[in-house]
Design a protein around this motif. Structure first.
Motif, mmCIF file in Angstrom:
data_model
loop_
_atom_site.group_PDB
_atom_site.id
_atom_site.type_symbol
_atom_site.label_atom_id
_atom_site.label_comp_id
_atom_site.label_asym_id
_atom_site.label_seq_id
_atom_site.Cartn_x
_atom_site.Cartn_y
_atom_site.Cartn_z
ATOM 1 N N VAL A 141 12.316 5.117 -6.408
ATOM 2 C CA VAL A 141 11.710 4.920 -5.088
ATOM 3 C C VAL A 141 12.117 3.544 -4.572
ATOM 4 O O VAL A 141 11.909 2.531 -5.243
ATOM 5 C CB VAL A 141 10.174 5.026 -5.158
ATOM 6 N N GLY A 142 12.695 3.497 -3.372
ATOM 7 C CA GLY A 142 13.156 2.230 -2.810
ATOM 8 C C GLY A 142 12.898 2.141 -1.330
ATOM 9 O O GLY A 142 12.257 3.020 -0.728
ATOM 10 N N LEU A 143 13.408 1.087 -0.718
ATOM 11 C CA LEU A 143 13.168 0.866 0.705
ATOM 12 C C LEU A 143 13.680 2.010 1.569
ATOM 13 O O LEU A 143 13.147 2.260 2.651
ATOM 14 C CB LEU A 143 13.833 -0.445 1.136
ATOM 15 N N GLY A 144 14.695 2.712 1.092
ATOM 16 C CA GLY A 144 15.221 3.839 1.852
ATOM 17 C C GLY A 144 14.256 4.999 1.968
ATOM 18 O O GLY A 144 14.458 5.903 2.780
ATOM 19 N N ASP A 145 13.187 4.990 1.176
ATOM 20 C CA ASP A 145 12.189 6.066 1.198
ATOM 21 C C ASP A 145 10.996 5.736 2.086
ATOM 22 O O ASP A 145 10.031 6.498 2.133
ATOM 23 C CB ASP A 145 11.696 6.349 -0.219
ATOM 24 N N LEU A 146 11.034 4.611 2.770
ATOM 25 C CA LEU A 146 9.910 4.222 3.629
ATOM 26 C C LEU A 146 9.622 5.303 4.679
ATOM 27 O O LEU A 146 10.537 5.834 5.317
ATOM 28 C CB LEU A 146 10.217 2.911 4.343
ATOM 29 N N GLN A 147 8.334 5.592 4.860
ATOM 30 C CA GLN A 147 7.929 6.565 5.871
ATOM 31 C C GLN A 147 7.218 5.915 7.054
ATOM 32 O O GLN A 147 6.936 6.578 8.053
ATOM 33 C CB GLN A 147 7.002 7.614 5.237
ATOM 34 N N SER A 148 6.881 4.610 6.919
ATOM 35 C CA SER A 148 6.179 3.904 7.994
ATOM 36 C C SER A 148 6.465 2.416 7.857
ATOM 37 O O SER A 148 6.946 1.961 6.810
ATOM 38 C CB SER A 148 4.669 4.165 7.910
ATOM 39 N N PRO A 149 6.136 1.630 8.875
ATOM 40 C CA PRO A 149 6.360 0.173 8.790
ATOM 41 C C PRO A 149 5.224 -0.569 8.075
ATOM 42 O O PRO A 149 5.320 -1.788 7.887
ATOM 43 C CB PRO A 149 6.422 -0.248 10.251
ATOM 44 N N TRP A 150 4.163 0.144 7.654
ATOM 45 C CA TRP A 150 2.993 -0.536 7.102
ATOM 46 C C TRP A 150 3.291 -1.362 5.846
ATOM 47 O O TRP A 150 2.772 -2.480 5.705
ATOM 48 C CB TRP A 150 1.872 0.467 6.831
ATOM 49 N N PRO A 151 4.093 -0.861 4.904
ATOM 50 C CA PRO A 151 4.403 -1.716 3.743
ATOM 51 C C PRO A 151 5.104 -3.025 4.126
ATOM 52 O O PRO A 151 4.832 -4.077 3.522
ATOM 53 C CB PRO A 151 5.312 -0.825 2.885
ATOM 54 N N ILE A 152 5.969 -2.979 5.124
ATOM 55 C CA ILE A 152 6.660 -4.191 5.563
ATOM 56 C C ILE A 152 5.674 -5.147 6.221
ATOM 57 O O ILE A 152 5.739 -6.377 6.021
ATOM 58 C CB ILE A 152 7.804 -3.846 6.539
ATOM 59 N N LEU A 153 4.734 -4.612 6.999
ATOM 60 C CA LEU A 153 3.726 -5.449 7.637
ATOM 61 C C LEU A 153 2.840 -6.115 6.582
ATOM 62 O O LEU A 153 2.530 -7.311 6.690
ATOM 63 C CB LEU A 153 2.876 -4.609 8.591
ATOM 64 N N LEU A 154 2.430 -5.357 5.572
ATOM 65 C CA LEU A 154 1.623 -5.930 4.486
ATOM 66 C C LEU A 154 2.395 -7.037 3.777
ATOM 67 O O LEU A 154 1.837 -8.107 3.481
ATOM 68 C CB LEU A 154 1.226 -4.839 3.491
ATOM 69 N N PHE A 155 3.663 -6.785 3.516
ATOM 70 C CA PHE A 155 4.519 -7.800 2.878
ATOM 71 C C PHE A 155 4.544 -9.076 3.725
ATOM 72 O O PHE A 155 4.421 -10.190 3.197
ATOM 73 C CB PHE A 155 5.932 -7.248 2.708
ATOM 74 N N ALA A 156 4.668 -8.924 5.044
ATOM 75 C CA ALA A 156 4.738 -10.082 5.934
ATOM 76 C C ALA A 156 3.430 -10.875 5.904
ATOM 77 O O ALA A 156 3.444 -12.115 5.901
ATOM 78 C CB ALA A 156 5.054 -9.630 7.359
ATOM 79 N N VAL A 157 2.298 -10.180 5.858
ATOM 80 C CA VAL A 157 1.003 -10.860 5.847
ATOM 81 C C VAL A 157 0.809 -11.629 4.543
ATOM 82 O O VAL A 157 0.423 -12.809 4.538
ATOM 83 C CB VAL A 157 -0.139 -9.849 6.042
ATOM 84 N N VAL A 158 1.091 -10.959 3.412
ATOM 85 C CA VAL A 158 0.894 -11.603 2.119
ATOM 86 C C VAL A 158 1.878 -12.765 1.943
ATOM 87 O O VAL A 158 1.496 -13.860 1.507
ATOM 88 C CB VAL A 158 1.040 -10.576 0.972
ATOM 89 N N ALA A 159 3.136 -12.541 2.291
ATOM 90 C CA ALA A 159 4.137 -13.603 2.176
ATOM 91 C C ALA A 159 3.841 -14.747 3.145
ATOM 92 O O ALA A 159 4.028 -15.929 2.812
ATOM 93 C CB ALA A 159 5.532 -13.041 2.442
ATOM 94 N N GLY A 160 3.351 -14.405 4.338
ATOM 95 C CA GLY A 160 2.999 -15.443 5.296
ATOM 96 C C GLY A 160 1.866 -16.329 4.794
ATOM 97 O O GLY A 160 1.864 -17.542 5.022
ATOM 98 N N THR A 161 0.912 -15.729 4.087
ATOM 99 C CA THR A 161 -0.177 -16.504 3.501
ATOM 100 C C THR A 161 0.354 -17.477 2.458
ATOM 101 O O THR A 161 -0.102 -18.626 2.367
ATOM 102 C CB THR A 161 -1.213 -15.563 2.861
#
Length: 576
Positions: free
Chosen positions: A357-377
């Motif tokens: 399972v990798g980024l090519g299997d993404l079905q929505s932008p939500w995982p990327i948004l979560l990554f941005a929030v956690v990394a931004g913190t």
């Protein structure tokens, strides 16, 4: 190191007790360099048993799930999404009850060995809201029945989820068991959020930056659950590695290895220092290990995430398992043990069990948004450490976080014992009871000073303590680490100065009405990643802040643990 008795420093107590604070730290620091804290072997075995019980508990909880069968048939179910969900929530419960980080004697918590639930189910204890002037209905610092019931509700919701079954087949993940009902995840996150806004300590104790972030992943669907969880783990590793790009981390390595129960020969422990016994700065071995481990933590997870399976994934997974086991086997002070076990499980359950399972299997932008929030913190936490706790800032083991040192008169200790609703006695009283005599307790109090002084910020804190007590007789004060104050009055501590800053000072002042000079506190901020200074504040509990300034990191790293002459650059002073 004895099995039942501690390995104590060999000193002439009568002669030793006549020295200055710095002089009394010298033999303690040298003893620490060769032996560590000298903890009896039985205590290390106690923590090993606790780890095994944590693993067994998770194992048995997972097996209550319909479709997960076979105590020894782990390979058939370890990668099931619901198994990972339950391990996350089980570990959150383990931590927020008080059995995880900060538990027991290795965190100077003797009687009782935990706080947490014993405080947070009890009204009238102290709570510390993160933004009381900004968030409605969060003002005040006294726990109410509503707070206690909310905490009980969180525990109940976690237990309900742990013994729930899956929702059914998810073809995209190849599972017939499914995942936990989404309403349970929403309920847990909602209650934890409300609790965290009422008391930041509970959110931090639940290790919200890890387990709440991972729980958010369970709100997604299909492969997005796995991808989001892997991204959160990636931020944890990369954030921690980035925060170690400083001059502090080699000091953490030398201190931790000295206390490592696996490394027994003293001649090996001496090698971690520049020139034992006179120069106890980190030696070449400590510096090399610091750089090597930082490279491992910063680079190998990228291979793990992008390799997509095969021998490269297996090698990267093995390296990360060894990495976390290395931390685990040292039984570090503060004992973040189960977290390391969990991260080892995450390597297997996510990156090995779902290597396809990798980024090519993404079905929505939500995982990327979560990554941005956690990394931004993490980014904000490294740039502005005063604004973000080192836990959500993911500055783990970096030797760089907000700290505090309390200078407390016996009269103030008596007021705390009398006026604060708590479970534990003040640290000095606990140590005297645990070690059996005031003399032995005094010696181990200075062992604690030596531990703090081995870290770079300790040199500055003891220097600043002299400034905090200027004009007073220093012999009238007992110097107490801010973490120990936390342990006594709010029920949990884990190296975070955000829990014993002005907010806690004010809460205690409201209850104890200290006289001017009864309690003086040194507050030292962490180092921003882009600056080579650390800000400090000196606060009198009765009259408020009376000095602020900064210290240079370069001045801290060149001194010995007993050298408390770090230059203080005063920016503002209200001294009379």
């Amino acid at each position: 190191m004895g099995f039942l008795r501690p390995d104590s420093p060999d000193i002439d107590f009568a002669q030793w007790s006549k020295g200055t604070r710095a002089e009394k730290i010298v033999p303690m620091a040298r003893h620490w360099a060769e032996v560590g804290f000298g903890t009896p072997v039985v205590l290390h075995l106690f923590y090993v048993v606790k780890i095994l019980l944590y693993i067994l508990g998770a194992w048995l909880v997972v097996l209550t799930t319909d479709g997960i069968d076979g105590f020894t048939n782990v390979t058939s179910w370890y990668h099931e999404p619901i198994v990972f969900e339950k391990v996350v929530l089980y570990t959150m419960l383990f931590e927020v009850v008080g059995l995880g980080c900060g538990f027991g004697p290795l965190n100077n918590r003797f009687f009782p060995p935990m706080g947490s639930a014993l405080y947070w189910l009890r009204p009238n204890t102290i709570r510390l809201p993160p933004w009381p002037t900004r968030i409605p209905l969060t003002r005040g610092n006294t726990r109410t029945w509503i707070d206690a019931l909310l905490y009980a509700a969180l525990l109940a919701l976690l237990v309900v989820a742990l013994f729930s079954n899956g929702t059914g087949p998810i073809p995209e993940l190849g599972t017939t068991v499914g995942v936990l009902p989404v309403w349970q995840i929403w309920a847990i996150l909602g209650v934890l959020a409300v609790l965290g806004l009422r008391d930041k300590v509970i959110f931090l104790a639940a290790r919200g930056e890890v387990y709440a972030s991972l729980a958010v992943c369970f709100l997604f669907a299909g492969p997005d659950i796995i991808i989001a969880a892997e991204l959160v783990c990636l931020v944890i590793w990369l954030g921690a590695a980035t925060s170690k790009l400083n001059k502090h981390f080699p000091f953490v390595i030398s201190t931790m290895m000295s206390n490592n129960p696996v490394i027994r020969p003293r001649w090996i422990k001496r090698r971690f220092f520049e020139h034992f016994p006179d120069d106890l700065r980190p030696g070449r071995l400590s510096r090399w290990l610091a750089h090597f481990s930082t490279a491992i933590e910063g680079l190998v997870p990228l291979v793990l995430f992008f390799s997509g399976g095969g021998w490269l994934t297996y090698i990267a997974a093995f390296v990360m398992l060894v990495f976390h086991f290395g931390i685990l086997s040292s039984i570090p002070m503060g004992v973040p043990l189960e977290w390391n076990v969990f991260m080892m499980f995450a390597v297997l359950a996510l990156f090995v069990g779902h290597a396809d399972v990798g980024l090519g299997d993404l079905q929505s932008p939500w995982p990327i948004l979560l990554f941005a929030v956690v990394a931004g913190t993490v980014v904000v936490g490294n740039l502005f450490p005063r604004k973000v706790s080192f836990l959500p800032g993911m500055r783990y083991y970096a030797g760089n976080w907000d700290t505090g040192l309390w200078c407390v008169k016996p009269s103030a200790s008596a007021k705390i014992e009398k006026n604060v609703v708590s479970i534990a006695s003040m640290p000095q009283a606990q140590m005297e009871r645990y070690y059996g005599s005031p003399e032995t307790a005094q010696m181990y109090l200075y062992m604690g000073y030596a531990f703090r002084a081995f870290n770079t910020h300790g040199r500055a804190m003891f220097t600043l303590a002299h400034r905090a007590m200027a004009g007073c007789d220093e012999n009238d004060y007992v110097l107490t680490d801010g973490e120990r104050i936390c342990s006594t009055v709010i029920g949990w501590n884990f190296g975070d100065g955000h829990m014993h800053n002005e907010q806690l000072i004010e809460a205690l002042q409201q209850r104890c009405h200290f006289e001017p000079g009864e309690v003086r506190v040194v507050l030292l901020e962490g180092q921003p990643i882009h600056r080579q200074t650390q800000q400090y504040r000196l606060v009198d509990a009765a009259t408020g802040e009376f000095e602020r300034g900064y210290v240079e990191v370069a001045d801290m790293v060149t001194r010995q643990p007993w050298d408390h002459t770090v230059p203080a650059h005063v920016l503002r002073s209200d001294r009379n």
